[in-house]
Each structure stands twice: as C-alpha cells, then as structure tokens.
Design an enzyme around this catalytic site. Structure first.
Site, PDB file in Angstrom:
ATOM      1  NE  ARG A 172      -2.454   0.900   3.607  1.00 53.03           N
ATOM      2  CZ  ARG A 172      -1.884   1.821   4.411  1.00 53.03           C
ATOM      3  NH1 ARG A 172      -1.719   3.053   3.995  1.00 53.03           N
ATOM      4  NH2 ARG A 172      -1.469   1.470   5.617  1.00 53.03           N
TER       5      ARG A 172
ATOM      6  CE1 TYR B  41     -13.101  11.242 -18.430  1.00 50.98           C
ATOM      7  CE2 TYR B  41     -12.108  11.563 -16.271  1.00 50.98           C
ATOM      8  CZ  TYR B  41     -12.866  10.799 -17.146  1.00 50.98           C
ATOM      9  OH  TYR B  41     -13.387   9.606 -16.726  1.00 50.98           O
TER      10      TYR B  41
ATOM     11  CG  ASP C 139      -4.876  14.790 -17.731  1.00 52.58           C
ATOM     12  OD1 ASP C 139      -4.118  14.081 -18.427  1.00 52.58           O
ATOM     13  OD2 ASP C 139      -5.986  14.383 -17.332  1.00 52.58           O
TER      14      ASP C 139
ATOM     15  CE  LYS D  40      -8.271   7.147 -20.463  1.00 53.66           C
ATOM     16  NZ  LYS D  40      -8.729   7.082 -19.054  1.00 53.66           N
TER      17      LYS D  40
END
Length: 385
Positions: free
Chosen positions: A51, A105, A177, A202
């Site tokens: 984690r 987005y 981004d 992506k």
C-alpha cells in the site's frame, strides 16, 4: 544520466530497470507480495509494504516514468482519477482555491465542481487562450492552476508556456494532465510545469487491459502526493505495474504511428462533405495549430468531429463503422469511438456540456495502429449516404 539514455526511445526500454537483473530475468518479475521484511526503516512511509507504493515493481515504474519526462521523480496510482484526486487533495484543503481550464475531462470537472465544492475547496475556470484574464480571478487563497495539454474532447491547446509562467509569477503550483499528448509528444517538466499527470490506462499502457495513473514532477511535491496516496490507499497492484511497465516500452512506436494515422484521418474527415467540423491540432485550420506545432513533437492520436445532421448522423456513422469499437477510454492499439455526451462527459449536465462547447452529436475518436488505408476506407463507407 549516461549519454545512451538521452533519447526517449532508450529510456522507455532501459530507464528504471533493476541492475543487476533479478535472477538474470530480462523482464522484471511480478513481486506479488503484500508485505516485505523489516530492515530498520525509521519512517512509516519507508516501510516496504504494497500500500505504500514501494515494491520493486513500483520503484522500477517510478524511475522509468520520471526519466521519460525529465522530472525529478514519479509515483503511480490505481487509476487516472486516483492520481488527479490524490494530487489535488495533497495540494488543496478547505478554504483553498484553484484555477482550472474551462474544458476538462468529465470526471475531473465533476471532482472539482461538485466533490471539492462540498469539501470547501473553491474554483474558477479560465480561458486557456486568454492569459491576460487570469490574474483577475486570483484570490489570496489560490494555490494551484490546472490544465490539460490537449483538452478532452475538443482538442484545444491552451497557452501552456503562459500557464507555467503565470504559476511561477504568482506562487501557484502548476498541474497539467498530459494524457492525450504522452511523453513522446510533450514533456511538461521541460516547460516549467510542477506536476504532470497521466491516466496510464491510455497511451502509457496502450493495450486497454489495466487502469492506472501517474504523477511526474518535483520531488517535494511528489513526496506530498505519495504521503497522501499512502493514506488514501489508491495503490497500483504489482501485476498491473508489470503490465504497465511492459506496455510503456513500445510507447514511442505506438504513439508516432498514431500521430500519423490521426493526421491522415483528420485530413480525410476535414475534406468530407458530410462532416461539419473536425477538431485536431494537426490541422492548419485548428486555432491552436501554430502553438501545437511549436510545443509538441507530434499532434497525438485523438480527434473529434461533428456530422452534418447532428446526433442522428453521429449515431449512424458509429453504427456503420467496422474497425473502430464503440467504447469509452482511449489510447489503445485499437481504434475506439464514442460520443462524449454518453460516456466521458455524461456526468455533466446538458447545460454544462453546452457551455463547454460539447454538443450531443460530437464524436470522439481514439485512433489506433491499424493501417491508415483501412481506417480511411472504413470511414468512407460509413459516411456514404
């Protein structure tokens, strides 16, 4: 960095690879272990634990990603939205204010305009083409400015050098981004941005089989992001790390071919009598073409367009196409097509989409690595009345 690591093609293959090779394995193994032996670490964040994003798979990815954009360091997350939300929550708290681009987005738009508002984080939207208007929106509590390299879904290109300069001048953290461009076409840290974000789902992965995110940039800021991520728990699984690590190695080959394919298809669509408008920064008619030509090493594999005939015509074309798959997401080796009003921006109200310039008939296309002749022939038959 050694001279043979200067080019991105070499970095994609060799940066961050374990030395010596683990057991002689050319491909880094999957370290499918949640916990690791304690070796005297004094800080909670230095404990070896899945984690805490510091397994050997994570470390290799962090080093490779930082090298690709010439950032100081990097961190991977469980998804693109995980990195966006974690970064912004690491930078902002109740009472703070952020400037954001006015076309983003849909998931980012929802996060900032709705979720953050409920947390007491305020925002104002900026026109990326009008740097002279940004100072008027500043407040004493403004902490950051957030933009996209190429906007989703209208492919606008803001005045990115002005964004980075504005942030430096006013003591803001600049966040971008960079998903649509990828490190092959644009490397934000080289242009003064503090943090570069990616939905690795992506282009970086490129095979439509995982979700992941990444932040690349200044070491002190990535440290803040990592500590917030360790508490929020948006960790990337080691096997997904392995798949992303593998996918990244072909990034330059894929993206450069997608650049060429998208430009060919955009030019074809721009000439077609059934098409009303095409949005692609590689077209000389695009408002941001000159800026994209000067800033980018390629115009990307994403384009959008509108049909004469609106929604009905858009639905008909998508239905008739045989190569592009009608599906959300983007950046894979296969071409994907969608109407943002029904997928990526469905969470926005019709009024919000209209204000952002996103019509219900807008079609967004992620161009894959199929032969351009086959893609154009498929669109030719689909556009025929």
């Amino acid at each position: 960095m050694p001279g043979h690591y200067n080019r991105i093609e070499t970095k994609l293959i060799h940066a961050g690879e374990p030395r010596p090779l683990i057991g002689g394995a050319v491909s880094i193994p999957v370290f499918q272990s949640a916990t690791f032996e304690y070796t005297g670490q004094s800080s909670y964040h230095d404990l070896k634990y899945i984690r805490l994003n510091n397994t050997p798979n994570h470390v290799a990815l962090h080093e490779k990603l930082a090298a690709l954009e010439n950032g100081e360091t990097a961190v991977v997350t469980a998804s693109g939205m995980a990195v966006i939300s974690t970064v912004l929550l690491a930078l902002l708290g109740p009472g703070d204010h952020i400037l954001t681009q006015n076309c983003l987005y849909g998931g980012t738009h929802e996060l900032i305009t709705k979720d953050f508002t409920e947390m007491g984080i305020r925002f104002d939207m900026i026109d990326g083409e009008r740097p002279d208007s940004w100072a008027g929106l500043l407040r004493p509590e403004t902490k950051a400015i957030y933009v996209e390299t190429i906007t989703n879904p209208l492919m606008a290109v803001a005045d990115l050098p002005a964004v980075a300069a504005f942030a430096r001048e006013h003591g803001l953290i600049s966040v971008i981004d960079n998903t649509f461009a990828s490190p092959v076409n644009f490397r934000p840290p080289e242009h003064g941005f503090d943090l570069s974000l990616h939905s690795c789902t992506k282009y970086l992965n490129g095979h439509s089989d995982i979700v992941a995110g990444a932040a690349i940039g200044k070491g002190d800021l990535i440290g803040k992001v990592l500590r917030k991520l360790n508490h929020l728990g948006g960790t990337l699984d080691p096997h997904a790390c392995f798949l992303l690590h593998r996918g990244i190695k072909t990034l330059a080959l894929r993206v450069r071919y997608q650049n060429e394919n998208a430009l060919s298809l955009a030019e074809f669509l721009n000439r077609h009598e059934a098409v009303e408008a095409v949005y692609y920064p590689g077209l000389s008619s695009h408002p941001g073409h000159a800026r994209a030509r000067d800033l980018f090493d390629g115009f990307g594999g994403m384009l959008s367009f509108e049909m004469k005939g609106g929604v009905a015509a858009a639905k008909r074309v998508i239905r008739k196409l045989t190569l592009p798959i009608s599906a959300p997401s983007l950046g894979g080796v296969e071409s994907l097509i969608t109407r943002p009003a029904t997928t990526s921006h469905a969470g926005m109200s019709p009024e919000e989409r209209k204000k952002a310039g996103i019509s219900d008939g807008l079609i967004r296309l992620s161009v894959g690595i199929e032969a351009p002749e086959d893609l154009i022939a498929d669109f030719e038959q689909a556009l025929a009345l």
